[in-house]
Design a protein around this motif. Structure first.
Motif, PDB file in Angstrom:
ATOM      1  N   ILE A   1    -106.539   1.321  24.913  1.00 29.40           N
ATOM      2  CA  ILE A   1    -106.203   1.561  23.510  1.00 29.40           C
ATOM      3  C   ILE A   1    -104.826   0.983  23.207  1.00 29.40           C
ATOM      4  CG2 ILE A   1    -105.740   3.363  21.805  1.00 29.40           C
ATOM      5  CD1 ILE A   1    -107.866   5.046  23.315  1.00 29.40           C
ATOM      6  N   ALA A   2    -104.743   0.156  22.203  1.00 28.86           N
ATOM      7  CA  ALA A   2    -103.535  -0.610  21.904  1.00 28.86           C
ATOM      8  C   ALA A   2    -102.318   0.287  21.726  1.00 28.86           C
ATOM      9  CB  ALA A   2    -103.749  -1.448  20.641  1.00 28.86           C
ATOM     10  N   GLY A   3    -101.229  -0.116  22.384  1.00 27.99           N
ATOM     11  CA  GLY A   3     -99.957   0.567  22.223  1.00 27.99           C
ATOM     12  C   GLY A   3     -99.900   1.963  22.785  1.00 27.99           C
ATOM     13  N   TRP A   4    -100.886   2.324  23.638  1.00 22.00           N
ATOM     14  CA  TRP A   4    -100.964   3.699  24.143  1.00 22.00           C
ATOM     15  C   TRP A   4    -100.935   4.699  22.986  1.00 22.00           C
ATOM     16  CZ3 TRP A   4    -101.533   5.668  29.136  1.00 22.00           C
ATOM     17  CH2 TRP A   4    -101.503   4.725  30.176  1.00 22.00           C
TER      18      TRP A   4
ATOM     19  N   GLU B   1    -118.657   2.066  23.404  1.00 18.94           N
ATOM     20  CA  GLU B   1    -118.809   0.613  23.291  1.00 18.94           C
ATOM     21  C   GLU B   1    -117.475  -0.050  22.966  1.00 18.94           C
ATOM     22  OE1 GLU B   1    -121.330  -1.149  24.134  1.00 18.94           O
ATOM     23  OE2 GLU B   1    -122.571   0.608  24.593  1.00 18.94           O
ATOM     24  N   ARG B   2    -116.645   0.607  22.176  1.00 20.80           N
ATOM     25  CA  ARG B   2    -115.335   0.051  21.852  1.00 20.80           C
ATOM     26  C   ARG B   2    -114.485  -0.080  23.116  1.00 20.80           C
ATOM     27  NH1 ARG B   2    -111.794   2.591  16.965  1.00 20.80           N
ATOM     28  NH2 ARG B   2    -113.613   1.804  15.841  1.00 20.80           N
ATOM     29  N   LEU B   3    -114.499   0.933  23.957  1.00 22.13           N
ATOM     30  CA  LEU B   3    -113.715   0.900  25.190  1.00 22.13           C
ATOM     31  C   LEU B   3    -114.275  -0.126  26.173  1.00 22.13           C
ATOM     32  CD1 LEU B   3    -113.166   4.737  25.539  1.00 22.13           C
ATOM     33  CD2 LEU B   3    -111.391   3.035  25.074  1.00 22.13           C
ATOM     34  N   LEU B   4    -115.583  -0.231  26.241  1.00 20.41           N
ATOM     35  CA  LEU B   4    -116.197  -1.234  27.103  1.00 20.41           C
ATOM     36  C   LEU B   4    -115.853  -2.650  26.655  1.00 20.41           C
ATOM     37  CD1 LEU B   4    -119.687   0.432  27.578  1.00 20.41           C
ATOM     38  CD2 LEU B   4    -118.047  -0.057  29.411  1.00 20.41           C
ATOM     39  N   GLU B   5    -115.817  -2.863  25.354  1.00 19.57           N
ATOM     40  CA  GLU B   5    -115.473  -4.185  24.826  1.00 19.57           C
ATOM     41  C   GLU B   5    -114.031  -4.537  25.143  1.00 19.57           C
ATOM     42  OE1 GLU B   5    -116.110  -7.787  22.490  1.00 19.57           O
ATOM     43  OE2 GLU B   5    -117.318  -6.423  23.707  1.00 19.57           O
ATOM     44  N   ALA B   6    -113.136  -3.556  25.056  1.00 18.70           N
ATOM     45  CA  ALA B   6    -111.736  -3.807  25.398  1.00 18.70           C
ATOM     46  C   ALA B   6    -111.606  -4.198  26.864  1.00 18.70           C
ATOM     47  CB  ALA B   6    -110.899  -2.566  25.097  1.00 18.70           C
ATOM     48  N   THR B   7    -112.362  -3.535  27.722  1.00 19.62           N
ATOM     49  CA  THR B   7    -112.343  -3.873  29.146  1.00 19.62           C
ATOM     50  C   THR B   7    -112.884  -5.282  29.375  1.00 19.62           C
ATOM     51  OG1 THR B   7    -112.640  -1.547  29.743  1.00 19.62           O
ATOM     52  CG2 THR B   7    -113.160  -3.191  31.418  1.00 19.62           C
ATOM     53  N   ARG B   8    -113.964  -5.615  28.695  1.00 21.44           N
ATOM     54  CA  ARG B   8    -114.606  -6.918  28.891  1.00 21.44           C
ATOM     55  C   ARG B   8    -113.743  -8.063  28.385  1.00 21.44           C
ATOM     56  NH1 ARG B   8    -117.341 -10.656  26.266  1.00 21.44           N
ATOM     57  NH2 ARG B   8    -117.160  -9.567  24.265  1.00 21.44           N
TER      58      ARG B   8
ATOM     59  N   GLY C   1    -102.110  -7.433  26.924  1.00 18.61           N
ATOM     60  CA  GLY C   1    -102.216  -6.097  26.355  1.00 18.61           C
ATOM     61  C   GLY C   1    -100.961  -5.714  25.628  1.00 18.61           C
ATOM     62  N   ALA C   2     -99.799  -6.048  26.219  1.00 19.10           N
ATOM     63  CA  ALA C   2     -98.536  -5.699  25.579  1.00 19.10           C
ATOM     64  C   ALA C   2     -98.376  -6.442  24.260  1.00 19.10           C
ATOM     65  CB  ALA C   2     -97.374  -6.031  26.518  1.00 19.10           C
TER      66      ALA C   2
ATOM     67  N   GLY D   1    -104.490  -9.252  36.508  1.00 19.11           N
ATOM     68  CA  GLY D   1    -105.516  -9.717  35.600  1.00 19.11           C
ATOM     69  C   GLY D   1    -106.524  -8.649  35.220  1.00 19.11           C
ATOM     70  N   ARG D   2    -106.590  -7.556  35.998  1.00 21.44           N
ATOM     71  CA  ARG D   2    -107.505  -6.457  35.673  1.00 21.44           C
ATOM     72  C   ARG D   2    -106.885  -5.456  34.714  1.00 21.44           C
ATOM     73  NH1 ARG D   2    -109.884  -3.632  40.932  1.00 21.44           N
ATOM     74  NH2 ARG D   2    -110.860  -2.413  39.254  1.00 21.44           N
ATOM     75  N   LEU D   3    -105.584  -5.602  34.450  1.00 17.19           N
ATOM     76  CA  LEU D   3    -104.853  -4.567  33.728  1.00 17.19           C
ATOM     77  C   LEU D   3    -104.457  -5.034  32.335  1.00 17.19           C
ATOM     78  CD1 LEU D   3    -102.613  -3.646  36.776  1.00 17.19           C
ATOM     79  CD2 LEU D   3    -104.522  -2.270  35.896  1.00 17.19           C
ATOM     80  N   LEU D   4    -104.348  -4.081  31.420  1.00 20.88           N
ATOM     81  CA  LEU D   4    -103.968  -4.400  30.048  1.00 20.88           C
ATOM     82  C   LEU D   4    -102.539  -3.981  29.740  1.00 20.88           C
ATOM     83  CD1 LEU D   4    -107.193  -4.159  30.058  1.00 20.88           C
ATOM     84  CD2 LEU D   4    -106.965  -3.844  27.592  1.00 20.88           C
TER      85      LEU D   4
END
Length: 284
Positions: A147-150, A14-21, A272-273, A100-103
């Motif tokens: 995931i922030a900052g890789w 759910e955390r990863l899905l929320e980041a995508t959304r 994202g950056a 726009g699809r990328l973080l």
């Protein structure tokens, strides 16, 4: 495989899905997972895959990740992993990637295998991979991380579909036959013509054919073998390079031709950056 309903596994998904959304990178998922094993990471990936299929997305292949020692060193991991390729991840040759699809996108050059036969036999070997391959092409994978900052461990990247984003296939189809892919030379250049990454086929688990063999055996053992018609991204031939809105990159692979990708101008690109620490890093 661990129980997909286990609280930590479900929370990570759910955390990863929320980041995508939301288009905002999230904290690493390892802090909620019951352990850092590959099995746990793939359990999260399975949930995300099920959700994607339920949303109407279509699987067209797989990617092998973390095959290059340079990329392993960049991300602090020491073994390959794999993720799922969906039809909507392909950027047609000559088109722009939708920023726009990328973080937090990065680009890496690879050799893609397009299969003409299933790879599901109990005695798979390199000869079987060669026989099952219709053709190979130069490819670019646009890797991305929710995931922030890789800030990832092996379990984080596996859970996050092996940090998949988008991919581009070159136009020149080359018969594999007995071609030695270890000697393929790769140069990745930016829009100024400067070389920003380079390497050879040998950087990909010693031989891209061996990388596909590893993937084929792994997927077969998991009950989801590689099938005819699927695309396999075999792994990076050199270090990843950070990308941003407006950038263009071209990879030239000896014997296999070239492949390019541009990144569309998008006001959302770069968020994202910012959330990941604010600084664009080339070759993290």
């Amino acid at each position: 495989m661990p129980d997909l309903q286990a609280p930590g596994i479900r929370e990570a998904a759910e955390r990863l899905l929320e980041a995508t959304r939301t288009h905002v990178p999230c904290a690493p998922v390892r802090d909620v997972l019951p352990d850092g094993s590959a099995e746990t990471g793939y359990a999260v990936q399975a949930i995300l895959t099920e959700r994607a299929l339920a949303d109407g997305r279509r699987i067209v292949g797989r990617k092998v990740g973390l095959t290059s020692p340079a990329v392993q060193a960049q991300l602090g991991v020491d073994r390959p992993d794999f993720g799922v390729l969906f039809a909507d991840m392909e950027v047609p040759a000559g088109a722009e990637a939708d920023s726009g699809r990328l973080l937090q996108p990065k680009v890496e050059a690879e050799i893609a295998f397009v299969l003409a036969a299933d790879l599901d036999a109990p005695d798979l070997d390199a000869a079987a991979v060669r026989a099952a391959t219709d053709h190979v092409v130069a490819a670019l994978e646009i890797v991305d991380s929710r995931i922030a900052g890789w800030d990832i461990t092996f379990a984080d990247t596996v859970a996050d579909n092996a940090s998949s984003g988008l991919y581009v296939l070159g136009a020149e189809r080359v018969e594999l036959g007995d071609r030695d892919l270890r000697t393929v030379r790769m140069e990745l250049a930016d829009d100024t013509g400067a070389t920003v990454s380079e390497g050879t086929g040998a950087a990909c688990l010693g031989d891209p054919v061996e990388a596909v063999l590893w993937l084929a055996a792994t997927c077969r053992d998991l009950g989801a073998p590689l099938r005819a018609g699927e695309v396999v991204l075999s792994g990076a031939l050199g270090p990843m390079v950070a990308a941003a809105s407006g950038d263009t990159y071209t990879a030239r692979l000896s014997e296999l031709g070239s492949v390019s990708v541009g990144f569309s101008q998008d006001e959302r690109a770069g968020r994202g950056a910012v959330h990941a620490g604010g600084v664009r890093e080339d070759g993290r």
